[in-house]
Structure formats: C-alpha cells, structure tokens
Design a protein around this motif. Structure first.
Motif, PDB file in Angstrom:
ATOM      1  N   ALA A   1       0.821  -1.211   0.000  1.00 52.34           N
ATOM      2  CA  ALA A   1       0.000   0.000   0.000  1.00 52.34           C
ATOM      3  C   ALA A   1       0.858   1.265   0.000  1.00 52.34           C
ATOM      4  O   ALA A   1       0.369   2.344  -0.344  1.00 52.34           O
ATOM      5  CB  ALA A   1      -0.927   0.002   1.217  1.00 52.34           C
ATOM      6  N   ARG A   2       2.123   1.126   0.358  1.00 54.49           N
ATOM      7  CA  ARG A   2       3.040   2.276   0.367  1.00 54.49           C
ATOM      8  C   ARG A   2       3.756   2.464  -0.962  1.00 54.49           C
ATOM      9  O   ARG A   2       4.388   3.499  -1.184  1.00 54.49           O
ATOM     10  CB  ARG A   2       4.123   2.077   1.434  1.00 54.49           C
ATOM     11  CG  ARG A   2       3.659   2.035   2.857  1.00 54.49           C
ATOM     12  CD  ARG A   2       4.855   1.910   3.780  1.00 54.49           C
ATOM     13  NE  ARG A   2       4.476   1.906   5.182  1.00 54.49           N
ATOM     14  CZ  ARG A   2       5.304   2.216   6.175  1.00 54.49           C
ATOM     15  NH1 ARG A   2       6.552   2.549   5.906  1.00 54.49           N
ATOM     16  NH2 ARG A   2       4.880   2.197   7.425  1.00 54.49           N
ATOM     17  N   GLY A   3       3.740   1.444  -1.809  1.00 57.09           N
ATOM     18  CA  GLY A   3       4.562   1.521  -3.003  1.00 57.09           C
ATOM     19  C   GLY A   3       3.917   0.869  -4.201  1.00 57.09           C
ATOM     20  O   GLY A   3       2.686   0.838  -4.337  1.00 57.09           O
ATOM     21  N   VAL A   4       4.761   0.317  -5.069  1.00 53.10           N
ATOM     22  CA  VAL A   4       4.295  -0.318  -6.298  1.00 53.10           C
ATOM     23  C   VAL A   4       4.482  -1.825  -6.175  1.00 53.10           C
ATOM     24  O   VAL A   4       5.579  -2.309  -5.846  1.00 53.10           O
ATOM     25  CB  VAL A   4       5.056   0.211  -7.530  1.00 53.10           C
ATOM     26  CG1 VAL A   4       4.629  -0.538  -8.793  1.00 53.10           C
ATOM     27  CG2 VAL A   4       4.812   1.710  -7.689  1.00 53.10           C
ATOM     28  N   ARG A   5       3.422  -2.554  -6.440  1.00 50.41           N
ATOM     29  CA  ARG A   5       3.441  -4.017  -6.449  1.00 50.41           C
ATOM     30  C   ARG A   5       3.564  -4.468  -7.901  1.00 50.41           C
ATOM     31  O   ARG A   5       2.756  -4.106  -8.753  1.00 50.41           O
ATOM     32  CB  ARG A   5       2.139  -4.542  -5.854  1.00 50.41           C
ATOM     33  CG  ARG A   5       2.032  -6.058  -5.763  1.00 50.41           C
ATOM     34  CD  ARG A   5       0.615  -6.474  -5.439  1.00 50.41           C
ATOM     35  NE  ARG A   5      -0.261  -6.391  -6.597  1.00 50.41           N
ATOM     36  CZ  ARG A   5      -1.466  -5.825  -6.585  1.00 50.41           C
ATOM     37  NH1 ARG A   5      -1.953  -5.275  -5.479  1.00 50.41           N
ATOM     38  NH2 ARG A   5      -2.207  -5.794  -7.685  1.00 50.41           N
TER      39      ARG A   5
ATOM     40  N   ALA B   1       1.700   1.870 -15.307  1.00 53.65           N
ATOM     41  CA  ALA B   1       1.146   1.434 -16.594  1.00 53.65           C
ATOM     42  C   ALA B   1       1.931   1.974 -17.781  1.00 53.65           C
ATOM     43  O   ALA B   1       1.481   1.885 -18.923  1.00 53.65           O
ATOM     44  CB  ALA B   1      -0.317   1.870 -16.701  1.00 53.65           C
ATOM     45  N   ALA B   2       3.117   2.519 -17.522  1.00 49.52           N
ATOM     46  CA  ALA B   2       3.924   3.103 -18.596  1.00 49.52           C
ATOM     47  C   ALA B   2       4.252   2.060 -19.663  1.00 49.52           C
ATOM     48  O   ALA B   2       4.273   0.847 -19.402  1.00 49.52           O
ATOM     49  CB  ALA B   2       5.215   3.681 -18.033  1.00 49.52           C
ATOM     50  N   LYS B   3       4.524   2.518 -20.857  1.00 49.63           N
ATOM     51  CA  LYS B   3       4.879   1.627 -21.958  1.00 49.63           C
ATOM     52  C   LYS B   3       6.143   0.846 -21.596  1.00 49.63           C
ATOM     53  O   LYS B   3       7.106   1.398 -21.078  1.00 49.63           O
ATOM     54  CB  LYS B   3       5.099   2.446 -23.232  1.00 49.63           C
ATOM     55  CG  LYS B   3       5.346   1.597 -24.469  1.00 49.63           C
ATOM     56  CD  LYS B   3       5.482   2.466 -25.712  1.00 49.63           C
ATOM     57  CE  LYS B   3       5.729   1.607 -26.954  1.00 49.63           C
ATOM     58  NZ  LYS B   3       5.864   2.446 -28.185  1.00 49.63           N
ATOM     59  N   TRP B   4       6.130  -0.428 -21.940  1.00 51.62           N
ATOM     60  CA  TRP B   4       7.226  -1.328 -21.507  1.00 51.62           C
ATOM     61  C   TRP B   4       7.261  -2.494 -22.485  1.00 51.62           C
ATOM     62  O   TRP B   4       6.254  -3.165 -22.694  1.00 51.62           O
ATOM     63  CB  TRP B   4       6.934  -1.817 -20.093  1.00 51.62           C
ATOM     64  CG  TRP B   4       8.036  -2.579 -19.410  1.00 51.62           C
ATOM     65  CD1 TRP B   4       8.149  -3.933 -19.289  1.00 51.62           C
ATOM     66  CD2 TRP B   4       9.166  -2.030 -18.719  1.00 51.62           C
ATOM     67  NE1 TRP B   4       9.275  -4.267 -18.568  1.00 51.62           N
ATOM     68  CE2 TRP B   4       9.919  -3.114 -18.208  1.00 51.62           C
ATOM     69  CE3 TRP B   4       9.608  -0.730 -18.489  1.00 51.62           C
ATOM     70  CZ2 TRP B   4      11.089  -2.937 -17.471  1.00 51.62           C
ATOM     71  CZ3 TRP B   4      10.776  -0.554 -17.757  1.00 51.62           C
ATOM     72  CH2 TRP B   4      11.503  -1.632 -17.256  1.00 51.62           C
ATOM     73  N   ASP B   5       8.396  -2.740 -23.092  1.00 50.23           N
ATOM     74  CA  ASP B   5       8.448  -3.760 -24.146  1.00 50.23           C
ATOM     75  C   ASP B   5       9.423  -4.896 -23.844  1.00 50.23           C
ATOM     76  O   ASP B   5       9.802  -5.653 -24.730  1.00 50.23           O
ATOM     77  CB  ASP B   5       8.820  -3.117 -25.487  1.00 50.23           C
ATOM     78  CG  ASP B   5      10.201  -2.451 -25.450  1.00 50.23           C
ATOM     79  OD1 ASP B   5      10.845  -2.442 -24.370  1.00 50.23           O
ATOM     80  OD2 ASP B   5      10.627  -1.929 -26.495  1.00 50.23           O
TER      81      ASP B   5
ATOM     82  N   LYS C   1      -0.167   1.162  -5.855  1.00 51.82           N
ATOM     83  CA  LYS C   1      -0.459   0.853  -7.252  1.00 51.82           C
ATOM     84  C   LYS C   1       0.168  -0.481  -7.646  1.00 51.82           C
ATOM     85  O   LYS C   1       1.103  -0.961  -7.014  1.00 51.82           O
ATOM     86  CB  LYS C   1       0.070   1.957  -8.167  1.00 51.82           C
ATOM     87  CG  LYS C   1      -0.507   3.337  -7.886  1.00 51.82           C
ATOM     88  CD  LYS C   1      -2.007   3.392  -8.146  1.00 51.82           C
ATOM     89  CE  LYS C   1      -2.550   4.800  -7.960  1.00 51.82           C
ATOM     90  NZ  LYS C   1      -4.004   4.865  -8.200  1.00 51.82           N
ATOM     91  N   ALA C   2      -0.357  -1.072  -8.712  1.00 52.58           N
ATOM     92  CA  ALA C   2       0.173  -2.326  -9.238  1.00 52.58           C
ATOM     93  C   ALA C   2       0.587  -2.129 -10.682  1.00 52.58           C
ATOM     94  O   ALA C   2      -0.053  -1.387 -11.430  1.00 52.58           O
ATOM     95  CB  ALA C   2      -0.871  -3.435  -9.141  1.00 52.58           C
ATOM     96  N   SER C   3       1.664  -2.797 -11.061  1.00 54.97           N
ATOM     97  CA  SER C   3       2.122  -2.777 -12.455  1.00 54.97           C
ATOM     98  C   SER C   3       1.970  -4.172 -13.034  1.00 54.97           C
ATOM     99  O   SER C   3       2.400  -5.159 -12.429  1.00 54.97           O
ATOM    100  CB  SER C   3       3.578  -2.333 -12.551  1.00 54.97           C
ATOM    101  OG  SER C   3       4.009  -2.378 -13.903  1.00 54.97           O
ATOM    102  N   ALA C   4       1.373  -4.249 -14.219  1.00 55.53           N
ATOM    103  CA  ALA C   4       1.192  -5.528 -14.907  1.00 55.53           C
ATOM    104  C   ALA C   4       2.303  -5.811 -15.907  1.00 55.53           C
ATOM    105  O   ALA C   4       2.234  -6.797 -16.638  1.00 55.53           O
ATOM    106  CB  ALA C   4      -0.156  -5.540 -15.622  1.00 55.53           C
ATOM    107  N   ARG C   5       3.325  -4.988 -15.945  1.00 56.30           N
ATOM    108  CA  ARG C   5       4.422  -5.189 -16.893  1.00 56.30           C
ATOM    109  C   ARG C   5       5.294  -6.372 -16.482  1.00 56.30           C
ATOM    110  O   ARG C   5       5.432  -6.678 -15.298  1.00 56.30           O
ATOM    111  CB  ARG C   5       5.264  -3.921 -16.996  1.00 56.30           C
ATOM    112  CG  ARG C   5       4.471  -2.689 -17.412  1.00 56.30           C
ATOM    113  CD  ARG C   5       3.895  -2.863 -18.810  1.00 56.30           C
ATOM    114  NE  ARG C   5       3.078  -1.729 -19.215  1.00 56.30           N
ATOM    115  CZ  ARG C   5       1.775  -1.781 -19.434  1.00 56.30           C
ATOM    116  NH1 ARG C   5       1.115  -2.937 -19.296  1.00 56.30           N
ATOM    117  NH2 ARG C   5       1.111  -0.711 -19.800  1.00 56.30           N
TER     118      ARG C   5
END
Length: 468
Positions: A54-58, A381-385, A341-345
């Motif tokens: 909850a404090r950062g990015v998962r 959610a930034a672009k990531w390839d 926040k969560a990142s799906a990359r």
C-alpha cells in the motif's frame, strides 16, 4: 537582516535535504511465492507485506532468472544473467567466474554507504548454514551479522514427511514453542532494528535476509493456529494435465512425491504458517522505519529469490519453469514513487540493481543486463516492451529456457529437442493446456521462439573471468 539570514539558512537546509543520500532497506525472503494478501490470496495472512504494498508499487508479473537460490541471488546481486555469472547450482561462488564484478551492495559501499548484511542475502544452505557466513561475498559488506535461533538448535524436532530428502529440500515442518524473537528470523528483525536505530542519521544500505518460508517450515505455534487444515487447498488431479508436459519440465517425481492429500495439507499449512511468521518480522521493520521517521528518505524493496510450487501439477518447491515457480513477489516503496499501485508489466529480478542505482544516483562500473524500473515506479502502466526470461538446468546437458510476455509463456527444453511448451495466460492462468503442438498456434510458437532466441542471444557483457 534577520530575514535575509533566515532565508539563507533555509536555502542551505533545503539544498542539503535535496542532496541527502537515500537509505535502502533491502528485504530478501527465501522461497516465497505470490500466495499473499496483496497478490490476491484470500487465505494467506500477510498484513505487513500488504501494508508495504500500500506504500509503493506491487509488480504483478515479476520473474526470477533462475528458480534456485544461488543462481538467482548471484544474478540479481551482480546484475548479470545466469549465462554470464555461469552459476547454475549451489556450490560455485560467482567470484570464481567474475572476480572483479561490483555487486549491488558493493556499489553502495564504494559510494559512502555502510552496507550491512543480516541473515541470508547471498546463498546459504538451509538449514545447515544458518548462523554462518554461508556462500557470502566479503567484498560486498561493511559489516555482517549472522543470528541463529531455536529453529537451528531444535532441528531434531522437525517432522519430515519425505524422509529420503534432506531437510532443506524436504516437505518438513515444526510448530515451535516460544516467542518470535527466539527464532532466527525474529533475531534477524531485532538486529535490523538495532542497526536502524544506530544508523538513522547516516546513509545505509541495510540488507535483511529472512530464511522462512524455506523448508523446513518452522514457525511458532500461533502462526500454525491461523490456518485450519480443512481450509488448505491441494491441487487435485486434473485430467490429462501432465500428458502434454515434457518430462524435463517436472522437478517433483513422482508427482507430490507420492504423499497422500492429508500429508500435503500439513506441509502446505506449515508453509503458510512460515509466511505469516516472516510477515510479522517485516512488520517490525516497517514499525521501526516509521518510529524513527525514516520513511521519507528510505527506499524499501521486498523480493523473493524465486517462486514456489505447492502442489500445482503435482510439483513442490522450485526448479521448474511453471508460473508458480518462476513468478516472484516484488514490491518497491520509494520517495516520489506511486503508492498503492500495481504494475502488470513483465519485469525481472535483474531490474532491481539498475533501479536502485538510478534512484540513488549511483553509476555501476559496467552496463547491467536489467533495466531500471524507475519509469514504472512513477507510472506503473507506462509503456514497456521487455519480456522476462527464466531458465533452469536438468543435469549437465539439458537447459530449459522460458520467455514470459504479458499474455504468453513459451518454453524450450534443450533448444526444443526435449520438448516445447506454450501457455496462454489470458485463458489458462494455471498452465493446464500446452498449446505448442496445436496447429492453430503455430504462428504464435514461431513468433515466441524467435523472441526467446533473440532475448537469450543478445551479446553478453564481457568481464574478466577466472584464468584470464
């Protein structure tokens, strides 16, 4: 005049604050999979890892480079892929291959930080080397602390459900008497809190390596009491699940090591109890960070060296290229980063080294194989390839190599000669149906095979190697 003097002092103070080096709390967890509340588990109780998330990015799609302790840790801490470190097992030290490599903690040590290790960061044999330096790297640290608790001294009380296997690779457990701080991980947390109190006004890189939930699964009884055996799920026999899987893909043979379901439930409950025990120690660290008012200038990273199978496909532990073994929890909380926040990359453990270097404004002496996650910390959610690569070895001759994109997992065993796997995670998150031989997916196989070869075939960084 007083106002001018005040404004001048304020400007100096603000400049000093802006130039203050960020601290790093680097939390490594041994053999932890993604069965955590923050990652969607309704059963596993992990309130403290959840509050760190909850404090950062998962990172929801983070992957190990090699699902075995020493190869994974050597890769992460040097910043190079296993094919560069050439560490594929548990005995060889990476410095025998790359004697002049600068590790992640060593980079901090060279730049004015005190780099302190408590517990397992580089490889340790568990439980045999608890309380020792294990396969540590002396060049990486300013100071090391090796606690040893009741879990080590009471090994004779451990129940081994697979007695043909040594305790470190067995389904084995012990619901211990006594308090948290009598166990090794509890002592590790205590020592870490002492360091935080001592170093609160100086830049530090504090690496805290918890041993649990690595087997044997040892935790105080109260953590076992959190879980009812009847509530523990065991993956049932799915018709034809293993019929389309290459034999090389399987680490646990026979499936579930032939144990009945009631014994599997005992093992899995013990694994979850160990997670909850370790989680409580993480909570103690977070409490200390808050109490000492260090949160605003401390980067906190929590990671596991690899995932862990707990009966999926009849598999247990690591050393497979299935999702449960390759995927890891990775949470980063940093000043200025997104919160909760969560990142799906698709990201890799290799990415931690360049990320911390960038956040701390440090420059590694050579290019690294990973990529900084700083853009994803600002915008998950930034672009990531970049795909994620995971490999494992079966004996001296068979290498399994896997590439993971946000939708697909594609795996080749011995360059495809020992089998190929393709799973569509959009429709089959459990990797039940291998699509590699389905003509309808021939184009997808061709595309991912090309991506796999390109990814693993990139020029390797040439470092001085032993004997050169």
């Amino acid at each position: 005049m007083k106002r001018i003097l005040f404004m001048g002092l304020l400007a100096i103070a603000m400049q000093a604050a802006a130039q203050k080096k960020p601290n790093v709390l680097f939390i490594a967890v041994d053999d932890l999979n993604n069965d955590l509340g923050a990652y969607g588990s309704k059963l596993v109780k992990s309130p403290n890892i959840d509050r760190l998330a909850a404090r950062g990015v998962r990172f929801d799609r983070a992957y190990t480079q090699f699902p075995l302790c020493s190869p994974s840790r050597s890769s992460l801490l040097t910043g190079y892929r296993p094919d560069v470190t050439r560490i594929y097992e548990l005995r060889t030290h990476f410095r025998s291959i790359l004697p002049d490599v600068v590790t992640l903690p060593q980079l901090y040590k060279q730049n004015g930080y005190e780099a302190i290790r408590i517990g397992k960061i580089f490889h340790y044999g568990v439980p045999g080397q608890i309380g020792t330096n294990g396969l540590d790297d002396s060049l990486s640290w300013s100071r090391v602390i090796n606690p040893k608790g009741r879990d080590k001294t009471e090994e004779s009380k451990v129940v081994n459900l697979t007695p043909a296997r040594g305790l470190g690779s067995a389904l084995a457990y012990y619901a211990a008497d006594g308090a948290d701080n009598e166990q090794t991980d509890g002592l590790i947390a205590e020592e870490a809190i002492k360091v935080l109190e001592q170093k609160k006004n100086e830049p530090f890189f504090l690496a805290v390596g918890f041993f649990r939930p690595h087997s044997p699964y040892v935790a105080p009884k109260k953590y076992f009491d959190l879980y009812n055996l009847n509530d523990i799920p065991i993956a049932g026999d799915i018709e034809k699940d293993l019929e389309d899987v290459p034999p090389a893909a399987l680490f646990t043979n026979p499936p579930n090591w032939g144990l009945p379901v009631d014994k599997l439930k005992e093992a899995k409950r013990a694994y979850y109890a160990s997670i909850s025990f370790m989680d409580a120690q993480v909570g103690r660290l977070l409490d200390a960070i808050d109490r000492l008012q260090l949160a605003d200038n401390t980067i906190i990273v929590l990671w596991s060296d690899h995932g862990y199978n707990v009966s999926e496909h009849g598999q247990w532990m690591k050393q497979s290229l299935f999702e449960k073994s390759a995927r890891v929890p990775l949470i980063i909380a940093a000043p200025g980063a997104a919160k909760g926040k969560a990142s799906a990359r698709t990201v890799e453990l290799l990415d931690i080294y360049p990320t911390l270097a960038e956040l701390s404004k440090l420059t590694p002496p050579r290019p690294l194989d990973g990529r900084s996650l700083a853009p994803l910390l600002k915008n998950p959610a930034a672009k990531w390839d970049k795909p994620a690569l995971t490999q494992v070895r079966r004996g001296p001759d068979t290498i399994g190599r896997s590439v993971r994109t946000e939708r697909w997992r594609y795996t080749e065993w011995a360059d495809g000669k020992a089998g190929v796997e393709l799973y569509d995670h959009q429709a089959d998150a459990g990797e039940i149906t291998n699509l590699a031989k389905d003509p309808a997916y021939a184009a997808q196989v061709k595309e991912l095979a090309a991506l796999l070869r390109k990814s693993y075939g990139l020029p390797l960084v040439r470092l001085k190697t032993a004997g050169q």
